[in-house]
Design an enzyme around this catalytic site. Sequence first.
Site, short mmCIF file in Angstrom:
data_model
loop_
_atom_site.label_atom_id
_atom_site.label_comp_id
_atom_site.label_asym_id
_atom_site.label_seq_id
_atom_site.Cartn_x
_atom_site.Cartn_y
_atom_site.Cartn_z
N PHE A 212 1.49 -3.43 24.47
CA PHE A 212 0.61 -4.21 25.46
C PHE A 212 -1.03 -3.52 26.08
CE2 PHE A 212 -1.53 -6.44 28.66
CZ PHE A 212 -1.96 -8.24 28.13
N ASP A 213 -0.42 -2.76 26.63
CA ASP A 213 -1.10 -1.89 27.79
C ASP A 213 -2.55 -1.24 27.06
OD1 ASP A 213 1.24 -2.50 29.25
OD2 ASP A 213 -0.16 -1.01 30.73
#
Length: 427
Positions: A212-213
């Site tokens: 996600f990051d």
Amino acid sequence: MNATAPSRSSAGDVPAPRPGTTPVGLGGPQPVLDVVIPVYNEEADLEPCIRRLHAYLAERVGYPYRITVADNASTDRTLQVAERLAREFPEVEVHHLDEKGRGRALHAVWSASDAAVLAYMDVDLSTDLAALGPLVAPLLSGHSDVAIGSRLARGARVVRGPKREFISRCYNLVLRGALAVRFSDAQCGFKAIRADVAHRLLPHVQDTGWFFDTELLVLAQRAGLRIHEVPVDWVDDPNSSVNLVATATADLKGLVRITRATFTGQIPVHRLREQLGREPIGVEAPGVSPSLVKQLVRFAAVGVASTAAYLLLFLLLRTMVGAQAANFTALLVTAIANTAVNRRVTFGVRGRAGAGRHQFEGLIVFGLGLVLTSGSLALLNHTTHPGVVLETTVLVLANLAATVLRFLLLRGWVFNPRRGRTAPEES
């Protein structure tokens, strides 16, 4: 999300500030900062984390804040511990999800938050909290859109084992090579983002886990957002439950997916740039043209393809119509295609406005190239009896010289943005 033109102020002629640029007001009743702690089965570490973080914020932060525990499907007593802390501290809230995934938890909490700045950090608090102020400050001022803690930036002080160090550096090296990212540390669990910017980006972030990051940062960079890096002091938690091999494998799969999406256009980069007001900066200084290096690279790529097509056509036609006619036909066909491709790819001109003029002036440039190549061919045949190899070699050299001349004329004359309304746009 539909593309929208930059909004206008009530005066009707002054563009409204783009998302992320307006300084955040610190005096309202709503939280200015929402710090999310995503957790899964962290009943032992959660309470020390929240007490330490709450004490730090109460002492150092002079504006309303919130700490949100994002419990994603814990099977131990994590949720009960979080709810007890929420009853003790008014600034602590709990958000429970029935499915696992750090990315899923952050996506859900950030999407629903009413704070102006959204942050998250890992429950082990490996990153020194002294970096929180420098992380959030450029977002509050409107200078930056996203801020990340970096263990690999100059000035960072890191204590961790060689295995984690090696994996982290290799992962970020792969990111730089595959996606040309400019940020140094994608996976440090210490990040913040402006809420008005996050609400535009989050609908396009698909990963629900550790990638996600990275996906959020890649999307932010490609949308033209400013990413601020803060060197951090970071001490590895030897009891971390993160499975490095499984995480690395999932990240590489995400890397393949986002690379494919980039090339296929599934990531709506241009639309996001329009929505966020992050189109490339126009250069108005006399004598200074924008993006010389990028234009040279793109022009060279187009030139290589054009030269290959030119040589192929020349060799196919030479035996049928002679060298001069083959040279003229091959050069004309590739020149028309070259002008059209350079118009769109190298100089970023979109739409039909001016296309006829550009092709006409491109043909004038073609004529100069024809004089150069045909003159070289005529001189060669006048002085000797060349074979195909020598004839082709001379034409390649002459075509290279014509290519340099073509770039200078296309950039400084044909597609010069100061000649008309159609301005170049980078992608």
